[in-house]
Design an enzyme around this catalytic site. Sequence first.
Site, PDB file in Angstrom:
ATOM      1  N   ASP A  21      -1.730 -16.587   3.040  1.00 22.50           N
ATOM      2  CA  ASP A  21      -1.793 -16.609   1.580  1.00 22.50           C
ATOM      3  C   ASP A  21      -1.680 -18.048   1.104  1.00 22.50           C
ATOM      4  O   ASP A  21      -0.593 -18.599   0.950  1.00 22.50           O
ATOM      5  CB  ASP A  21      -0.670 -15.748   0.990  1.00 22.50           C
ATOM      6  CG  ASP A  21      -0.703 -15.758  -0.534  1.00 22.50           C
ATOM      7  OD1 ASP A  21      -1.571 -16.444  -1.111  1.00 22.50           O
ATOM      8  OD2 ASP A  21       0.149 -15.097  -1.151  1.00 22.50           O
TER       9      ASP A  21
ATOM     10  N   ASP B  60       2.260  -9.971   6.524  1.00 20.57           N
ATOM     11  CA  ASP B  60       1.914 -10.006   5.103  1.00 20.57           C
ATOM     12  C   ASP B  60       2.317 -11.369   4.515  1.00 20.57           C
ATOM     13  O   ASP B  60       3.403 -11.878   4.818  1.00 20.57           O
ATOM     14  CB  ASP B  60       2.685  -8.878   4.394  1.00 20.57           C
ATOM     15  CG  ASP B  60       2.082  -8.512   3.050  1.00 20.57           C
ATOM     16  OD1 ASP B  60       0.872  -8.750   2.867  1.00 20.57           O
ATOM     17  OD2 ASP B  60       2.810  -7.967   2.201  1.00 20.57           O
TER      18      ASP B  60
ATOM     19  N   GLY C  66       5.898  -6.321  -6.823  1.00 21.10           N
ATOM     20  CA  GLY C  66       7.270  -5.924  -7.139  1.00 21.10           C
ATOM     21  C   GLY C  66       7.410  -4.640  -7.929  1.00 21.10           C
ATOM     22  O   GLY C  66       6.427  -4.016  -8.340  1.00 21.10           O
TER      23      GLY C  66
ATOM     24  N   HIS D  63      -3.246  -6.019  -3.438  1.00 15.92           N
ATOM     25  CA  HIS D  63      -1.789  -6.118  -3.327  1.00 15.92           C
ATOM     26  C   HIS D  63      -1.178  -5.603  -4.625  1.00 15.92           C
ATOM     27  O   HIS D  63      -1.852  -5.491  -5.646  1.00 15.92           O
ATOM     28  CB  HIS D  63      -1.381  -7.580  -3.123  1.00 15.92           C
ATOM     29  CG  HIS D  63      -1.582  -8.063  -1.733  1.00 15.92           C
ATOM     30  ND1 HIS D  63      -0.560  -8.490  -0.934  1.00 15.92           N
ATOM     31  CD2 HIS D  63      -2.709  -8.156  -0.981  1.00 15.92           C
ATOM     32  CE1 HIS D  63      -1.040  -8.845   0.244  1.00 15.92           C
ATOM     33  NE2 HIS D  63      -2.342  -8.659   0.243  1.00 15.92           N
TER      34      HIS D  63
HETATM   35 ZN   LIG Z   1       1.382  -8.898  -1.584  1.00 17.41          ZN
END
Ligand SMILES: [Zn+2]
Length: 257
Positions: A50, A28, A125, A157
């Site tokens: 990412d 991830d 989060g 996400h």
């Molecule tokens: Zn993420």
Amino acid sequence: MVSGAILQMKEEAKKMKLKPISVALHLDHGDSYELCVSAIKNGFSSVMIDASHLSYNENIKLTKKVVNFAHKYKVTVEGELGVLAGVEDDVSATEHIYTRPEEVEDFVKKTGVDSLAIAVGTSHGAYKFKPGQEAKIRLDILKAIEKRLKNFPIVLHGASSIPQEALEKINKYGGKMESAIGIDPKQVRAAAKTAVCKVNIDSDSRITMTASLREVLSQSPEIFDPRTYLAKVREDLMKMYMKKNVEVLGCGKKISK
Ligand SMILES: [Zn+2]
């Protein structure tokens, strides 16, 4: 090496006549070419690069480089366009930058990615939104992206719902979590009916696990064997995943699209 360990596990499972199940080992938020290469060499079946914090062209360049390496080993690659607000491990941003639907076809074509993470209002989060704030998935942007990328796997996400009962349990048994709210599961359900085929809900797992652990240690202070108290924690985590799979993600037989 991990890949050696995986092969060994496969052999063991064969000997025990266990039915094979499909499991992906996914990296991830890989933040560099080197990290993705290392994961691939160590047996990961899927990686995410990412590069969403870079400029559009730099994002394409780095993502394409990872794809070129990964595909040689039949490893799938998830890229990201747009920036999610929130904090998760080392990934943090203060503001949403929604994915621009007009960029997605070009990005997918130029990079060769196998799936695409997009920013449509979810947030990383546990402390995504303060109570009173509206957590909204921009289904209009999601649908515009889906229209342009027919049958292409989309990833969400930061889609945890932050179960309030687990949060209360953490604080009841000695924890100190501030109030926080997540994404309404109904919104994730609506998103899961589109091209979204992977939904990341790590905060829900962390909160559920912590709540369960605090409860079992507090209610049974005589237990000192991790095998005993973690068995209960694992069971609670499994129940949460099963419920999510059926009621939110629609993967169970009970829910039809
Ligand atoms: Zn993420």
